[in-house]
Design an enzyme around this catalytic site. Sequence first.
Site, PDB file in Angstrom:
ATOM      1  CG  ASP A 227       0.441  -0.001 -12.832  1.00 50.82           C
ATOM      2  OD1 ASP A 227       0.927  -0.538 -11.822  1.00 50.82           O
ATOM      3  OD2 ASP A 227       0.027  -0.660 -13.814  1.00 50.82           O
ATOM      4  CG  HIS A 232       7.827  -0.395 -14.382  1.00 51.22           C
ATOM      5  ND1 HIS A 232       8.494  -0.722 -13.238  1.00 51.22           N
ATOM      6  CD2 HIS A 232       6.619  -1.043 -14.299  1.00 51.22           C
ATOM      7  CE1 HIS A 232       7.745  -1.530 -12.501  1.00 51.22           C
ATOM      8  NE2 HIS A 232       6.601  -1.728 -13.127  1.00 51.22           N
TER       9      HIS A 232
END
Length: 463
Positions: A227, A232
């Site tokens: 995720d 990120h």
Amino acid sequence: MPARPAGALVLFGITGDLAKKLVLPALYRLEERGDLDQPIIGVARSDWHQDDLVRHAREAVEDALGKPKAEVFSRLADRLSYVQGEYDDSRTFDRVKQRVGPRASSAVYYLAVPPPVFAVVAEALAREGLNKQSRLVVEKPFGHDLSSAKALDQKLRQFFPEERLFRVDHFLGKESVEDLLVFRFANGLFEQVWNRDHVQSVQLTFAENLDVADRGGFYDPVGAIRDVVQNHLFQVLAYLAMDSPSGSDPEAEQRERTRLLRAVRTLSKRNVVRGQYDGYRKVEGVKANSTTETYVAMRMAIDNARWEGVPFYVRTGKCLPETILQAVVELKPAPRLPQLERHNSVAPNLIRLRMQPSAGITLDIQAKEPGPGYRAKTVPLSVDFERTLGPTQLAYERVVSDALSGSRIHFTSQEAVEQSWRIVDPVLDLPDLPVSYKPGTWGPEQAERLPGREGWIRVDTDI
Ligand code: NDP
Ligand code: BG6
């Protein structure tokens, strides 16, 4: 050749969570700035009409940004229209084609739909001839491991060439993340110490105090590594550790970030601690015996001349005490000053780079404690960038604006995606149970010891 500005934005999945929370508020901001001049065509399967869409957009803006300005919202509403249909029905794409009309070749097709639908939509667009010269924007996650990312790329590239394929990683749109580059390379003071000679360790923390909420169905097959780490946090890691780009073009920056990721050592199980918060398995959409991690801490290494031997610690989790994105760079100790009292242990200099919730830095330096003799005491030197420099744009404001103008600067590349999957591949879907932790704590105790006896450096929340 410079990219052409988009003639239309076609947003697949406009009824969904991403469109509501992030894309529609970003479009409002662009409208407010006077930076929108194209129609926005929302596509989804729900039986909605124009009024439903406008109501949805108003709610989206209100929830994210507060009450909209009437004249700005009215301009935005005038751009919106809705196409209803199933993605396996060619009539849906026929309607899209009619709606974009002569703007089809310069349209941006934005896929805010679940990943299994990406290739289906891309292929359907191509069948209608809507892939000629237009751009395709795909959201994360790009694949669920290295081989599926390669397969997805192959599929999409049948219809859209690399230069017209935009892969979103919205952390690349965060100004506070880009600021790492300016902070590191525009300050001689820091540029010179940013290497193995002066840095003891680097710690990167992305903590969220929210739980999985209503996203159990999405989150359970994914987990924290897929995720937010593979995408990120690896982009942040790249900004923290890369060399300076060799040119001013967006590709130069992208190339350096990717080169850094290439040097990151593939993870092994012994360098990873996974956790799961108590109560996670009761969340709707989560399997009763789920082994998905909601927390992960990892010890990483970068095999290049700048970072040889310097450990990089990365951790993230849901239900932690704070919501914060912060990197702490610990410098090697200075030689001991003979004047200091024998029992006065001197803490290392720390450079704390805070990217969220508000960007800023704190330097922990040593100063003489008032009083007789010599005792060193840690004092923080802090600056909050928003207070000092003014507000920044939303990450999605920049991502959407770049997609419309054709700038690739805030998007990731297939090679960066593949390198990131290569790094995490051996620690995905581990069969062992993650260690449980209590919501509101900093994760499992085992993870506390990952950076050594001293544990994690306390994150600094009040700059
Ligand atoms: P949603 O589950 O809200 O889905 C978006 C829309 O897609 C839905 O409103 C639905 O619209 C349609 N949809 C759902 N399932 C299907 C299906 N099986 N086939 C066709 N259409 C379907 O997802 P999100 O908006 O949360 O996410 C969209 C994309 O953005 C994903 O790739 C996600 O990973 C990514 N993303 C999401 C973030 C977020 O905060 N939500 C953050 C970052 C990335 P309808 O039924 O009306 O067609
Ligand atoms: C998304 C993840 O990509 O990023 C979420 O799916 C996470 O789980 C979010 O909360 C964090 O983004 P931001 O910009 O809110 O920090």
